[in-house]
Design a protein around this motif. Structure first.
Motif, mmCIF file in Angstrom:
data_model
loop_
_atom_site.group_PDB
_atom_site.id
_atom_site.type_symbol
_atom_site.label_atom_id
_atom_site.label_comp_id
_atom_site.label_asym_id
_atom_site.label_seq_id
_atom_site.Cartn_x
_atom_site.Cartn_y
_atom_site.Cartn_z
ATOM 1 N N LEU A 62 27.578 -43.067 6.881
ATOM 2 C CA LEU A 62 27.587 -41.954 5.933
ATOM 3 C C LEU A 62 28.895 -41.165 6.004
ATOM 4 O O LEU A 62 29.402 -40.695 4.983
ATOM 5 C CB LEU A 62 26.389 -41.045 6.189
ATOM 6 N N LEU A 63 29.472 -41.030 7.190
ATOM 7 C CA LEU A 63 30.753 -40.340 7.324
ATOM 8 C C LEU A 63 31.867 -41.108 6.618
ATOM 9 O O LEU A 63 32.659 -40.537 5.856
ATOM 10 C CB LEU A 63 31.103 -40.161 8.808
ATOM 11 N N ALA A 64 31.926 -42.422 6.876
ATOM 12 C CA ALA A 64 32.938 -43.244 6.214
ATOM 13 C C ALA A 64 32.730 -43.236 4.703
ATOM 14 O O ALA A 64 33.691 -43.173 3.924
ATOM 15 C CB ALA A 64 32.888 -44.677 6.753
ATOM 16 N N SER A 65 31.469 -43.277 4.286
ATOM 17 C CA SER A 65 31.152 -43.300 2.852
ATOM 18 C C SER A 65 31.475 -41.965 2.190
ATOM 19 O O SER A 65 31.906 -41.928 1.032
ATOM 20 C CB SER A 65 29.678 -43.641 2.651
ATOM 21 N N LEU A 66 31.265 -40.857 2.918
ATOM 22 C CA LEU A 66 31.614 -39.540 2.384
ATOM 23 C C LEU A 66 33.106 -39.481 2.067
ATOM 24 O O LEU A 66 33.509 -39.013 0.993
ATOM 25 C CB LEU A 66 31.242 -38.444 3.385
ATOM 26 N N MET A 67 33.918 -39.969 2.994
ATOM 27 C CA MET A 67 35.362 -39.992 2.765
ATOM 28 C C MET A 67 35.692 -40.870 1.570
ATOM 29 O O MET A 67 36.552 -40.531 0.742
ATOM 30 C CB MET A 67 36.070 -40.488 4.027
ATOM 31 N N ARG A 68 35.008 -42.003 1.462
ATOM 32 C CA ARG A 68 35.242 -42.922 0.342
ATOM 33 C C ARG A 68 34.909 -42.239 -0.985
ATOM 34 O O ARG A 68 35.661 -42.334 -1.960
ATOM 35 C CB ARG A 68 34.385 -44.176 0.522
ATOM 36 N N VAL A 69 33.779 -41.541 -1.050
ATOM 37 C CA VAL A 69 33.347 -40.878 -2.278
ATOM 38 C C VAL A 69 34.317 -39.760 -2.663
ATOM 39 O O VAL A 69 34.692 -39.612 -3.836
ATOM 40 C CB VAL A 69 31.912 -40.326 -2.126
#
Length: 407
Positions: free
Chosen positions: A237-244
């Motif tokens: 979720l942390l990596a995905s938050l940055m991606r979003v």
């Protein structure tokens, strides 16, 4: 001399949560490297708002991979290479070799990204920026409490990247409604983008970074599974938050008709959204992304060979230092060797199905997991990912080899 008592009660829980959070950030920041920034910007330009659907699908696949692997690492209480050797003799050694080769090659790119980040921030040459960044990373591993220092670095740098990218997203004024709509109803779909995102988030060494960190910190066994689940899902979720956030920032810029170009699309996003200040912020984000990936790559790659030899186990800290030094030396002397990166990209495409498939097999062996029973739905979802990634890895190799040989 008496041994100080180990922490208990609230202090022990606080320490455990700190390690779990550190492992989550270590994995997430290992994924958020220079390639992550470039890929996200490029795919946003080509797919526009429909890239949101690609991100959503990749998140679901990443969660399947990450939770499966971290849980099985915890219940076997072994590093992945040892589990693989127990499943099939020699397989762990092969997997370790693939991880180290891939990690070393991609670390050249990470060191280059760190040099570029310092160049943007201070004007120093990228080569000297890379050398100074490497010395900083080496210093992390020379500290007595290297594990705790690594956790703290990942948390601080991860927070910096997220906050700065959040600011750039707001000032770029992306079309939020269009992005939300196309995330569930895309008008464009790119299979290569999905594979690239999955490979960049949980491919190669990345998915094992946090799992091995938890193991080294003593968070293992069936009793630790709730904590492992939280750590694994938090990392994705942390990596995905940055991606979003980066996707929305880039979408806001390209929606205004700006061409991001091919040289440094992420820098164009930051500069166009926030002017010269944005360009300097890009330097900070690039350096933070690169330096944490340097640390994560070195730590995880060496963790794959530590148990293969007593000599490596005794001197793993200095071998980690040598790993960073070699990556920096190659970059300083010859730059980023494109052919090597392409070849290793093909090898990395094979690592995920091999490693995940091996761990799923291990989960069914009582000799390795004791009384633990791996959830059926996790196994089914995991094997679906194994088959899909194995087929697509063959396609990656077929398309990569002609490029290497110029045909």
């Amino acid at each position: 001399m008496t041994t100080p008592p180990s922490p208990s009660g609230p202090a022990r829980k606080e320490r455990q949560w700190s390690v779990i959070l550190g492992a989550a950030f270590l994995m997430a920041t290992s994924a958020i490297g220079p390639g992550f920034l470039t890929q996200t910007s490029v795919f946003t330009q080509t797919l526009l708002a429909s890239f949101g659907f690609v991100i959503l699908l990749s998140i679901l696949i990443d969660l399947v991979v990450q939770v499966n692997i971290w849980r099985i690492i915890a219940v076997t209480e072994r590093r992945t290479q040892d589990t693989a050797n127990a499943v099939f003799p020699g397989l762990g050694t092969l997997l370790a070799a693939l991880i180290v080769i891939g990690g070393l090659a991609f670390n050249i790119g990470n060191v280059a990204g760190a040099g570029l980040g310092l160049n943007v921030m201070t004007g120093i040459s990228p080569t000297w920026g890379a050398v100074l960044s490497a010395l900083f990373a080496i210093g992390i591993f020379l500290i007595k409490e290297a594990g705790r220092a690594m956790d703290r670095l990942a948390q601080v740098m991860g927070g910096v990247m997220i906050l700065l990218t959040l600011y750039v997203m707001f000032v770029s004024h992306p079309p939020y409604a269009e992005a939300a709509l196309r995330t569930v109803a895309p008008v464009k779909l790119d299979l290569f983008a999905i594979i690239t995102l999955v490979g960049g988030t949980v491919g190669g060494y990345i998915t094992f970074a946090g799992g091995h960190r938890l193991l080294d910190a003593g968070i293992k066994g069936q009793a630790a599974l709730p904590s492992v689940n939280r750590g694994a899902s938090s990392a994705i979720l942390l990596a995905s938050l940055m991606r979003v956030l980066l996707f929305l920032a880039a979408l806001g810029v390209v929606s205004q008709g700006v061409d991001l170009g091919k040289d440094n699309p992420a820098a164009v996003v930051f500069q166009h959204a926030a002017g010269n200040v944005g360009y300097r912020l890009f330097g900070v984000v690039m350096w933070a992304a690169a330096i944490t990936s340097v640390v994560g790559s070195a730590y995880t790659s060496v963790s794959f060979i530590r148990t293969l030899s007593p000599f490596i186990e005794r001197h793993h800290r200095w071998i980690t230092v040598a790993f960073i030094m070699l990556s920096t030396l190659v970059f300083a002397l010859v730059g980023k060797p494109v052919a090597i990166l392409l070849a290793v990209g093909a090898l990395n495409a094979l690592i995920l199905p091999i490693s995940l498939g091996t761990m799923l097999l291990a989960a069914r062996r009582p000799k390795l997991v004791g009384t633990y029973r791996h959830p059926g739905w996790m196994s089914i979802a995991g094997w679906l990912v194994v088959v899909a990634m194995a087929l697509l890895s063959v396609q990656t190799i077929v398309t990569t080899l002609p490029k290497l040989f110029g045909s």
